[in-house]
Write an enzyme that holds these catalytic residues in place. Sequence first.
Site, PDB file in Angstrom:
ATOM      1  N   ARG A  24       0.845  -0.827  -0.146  1.00  0.00           N
ATOM      2  CA  ARG A  24       0.154   0.245   0.322  1.00  0.00           C
ATOM      3  C   ARG A  24       1.065   1.480   0.024  1.00  0.00           C
ATOM      4  NH1 ARG A  24      -0.813   2.970   4.077  1.00  0.00           N
ATOM      5  NH2 ARG A  24       0.053   1.431   5.406  1.00  0.00           N
ATOM      6  N   CYS A  75      -3.242  -3.167  13.141  1.00  0.00           N
ATOM      7  CA  CYS A  75      -2.573  -4.315  12.529  1.00  0.00           C
ATOM      8  C   CYS A  75      -2.360  -5.241  13.324  1.00  0.00           C
ATOM      9  CB  CYS A  75      -1.331  -3.705  12.555  1.00  0.00           C
ATOM     10  SG  CYS A  75      -0.468  -2.360  11.212  1.00  0.00           S
ATOM     11  N   ALA A  97       2.332  -7.096  10.210  1.00  0.00           N
ATOM     12  CA  ALA A  97       3.802  -7.062  10.700  1.00  0.00           C
ATOM     13  C   ALA A  97       4.960  -5.947  10.426  1.00  0.00           C
ATOM     14  CB  ALA A  97       3.937  -8.241  11.629  1.00  0.00           C
ATOM     15  N   ARG A 102      -2.386  -8.816  11.885  1.00  0.00           N
ATOM     16  CA  ARG A 102      -2.193  -9.686  10.448  1.00  0.00           C
ATOM     17  C   ARG A 102      -1.788  -8.923   9.329  1.00  0.00           C
ATOM     18  NH1 ARG A 102      -3.783  -5.199   7.323  1.00  0.00           N
ATOM     19  NH2 ARG A 102      -4.029  -2.724   8.883  1.00  0.00           N
ATOM     20  N   ARG A 162     -13.325 -17.885  26.148  1.00  0.00           N
ATOM     21  CA  ARG A 162     -13.702 -16.244  25.122  1.00  0.00           C
ATOM     22  C   ARG A 162     -13.149 -15.470  25.869  1.00  0.00           C
ATOM     23  NH1 ARG A 162     -20.185 -18.213  25.691  1.00  0.00           N
ATOM     24  NH2 ARG A 162     -20.008 -20.252  24.530  1.00  0.00           N
TER      25      ARG A 162
END
Length: 264
Positions: free
Chosen positions: A21, A146, A168, A166, A127
Amino acid sequence: MKAYLDLMRHVLDNGTDKSDRTGTGTRSVFGYQMRFDLGKGFPLLTTKKLHLRSIIHELLWFLKGDTNIKYLKDNNVSIWDEWADENGDLGPVYGYQWRSWPAPDGRHIDQIANVVEQIKKNPDSRRLIVSAWNPALVDEMALPPCHALFQFYVADGKLSCQLYQRSADIFLGVPFNIASYALLTMMMAQVCGLEAGEFVHTFGDAHLYRNHFEQAALQLEREPRALPVMKINPEVKDLFAFKFEDFELEGYDPHPHIKAVVSV
């Protein structure tokens, strides 16, 4: 911190060159995991000096539910400056999702407070999760999260945490992320009457930016030193009452800082 250097070496040797990106270009791998035993020292990188003040203040800022950089600026922390608008706002980023996740019925869910309560009442729950990835609001965030989701786990009187990240930035971001979530785990453990266990760091796209290759090579030439010890004020029993002064790092003897440019 051999585990961190192993990750960096693995990406340099085995990664795939990709566009990204920011237009900088990366070398990346998909799927990787590191583990840190928090009983063996605080996992603050020693092969280059890190700015611990920024790490602590950012974490406290997240826990406040804040999404404006004024608190950070007031404390001489500039790590979010590139993404803030002219008013210092970042949109509904980490702090908002952690402390005030909007529900369809108009309620706001304090995920952090809920997890603290559940660790105390039902430590065997599966949970014990906090998510910063809210698909409905990602487009309103200055930077989508991130470090997207983390889960706690209690066993043998110890609290462990696993983070799923997700995306790094291995050279600049990951050392901060390791220290931040290790510290959060220690804080959570203290207020829940537990010892700190492990921090498990799981990655999706783990990458080195092309303009960090030289810095990474320099770091890989350095020998890791003994980990420091993080002392936390034992009087604090409320997660949201911690102040910067409640933390003291002992025995930190890092190699010199290595400069690198952040890709925005």
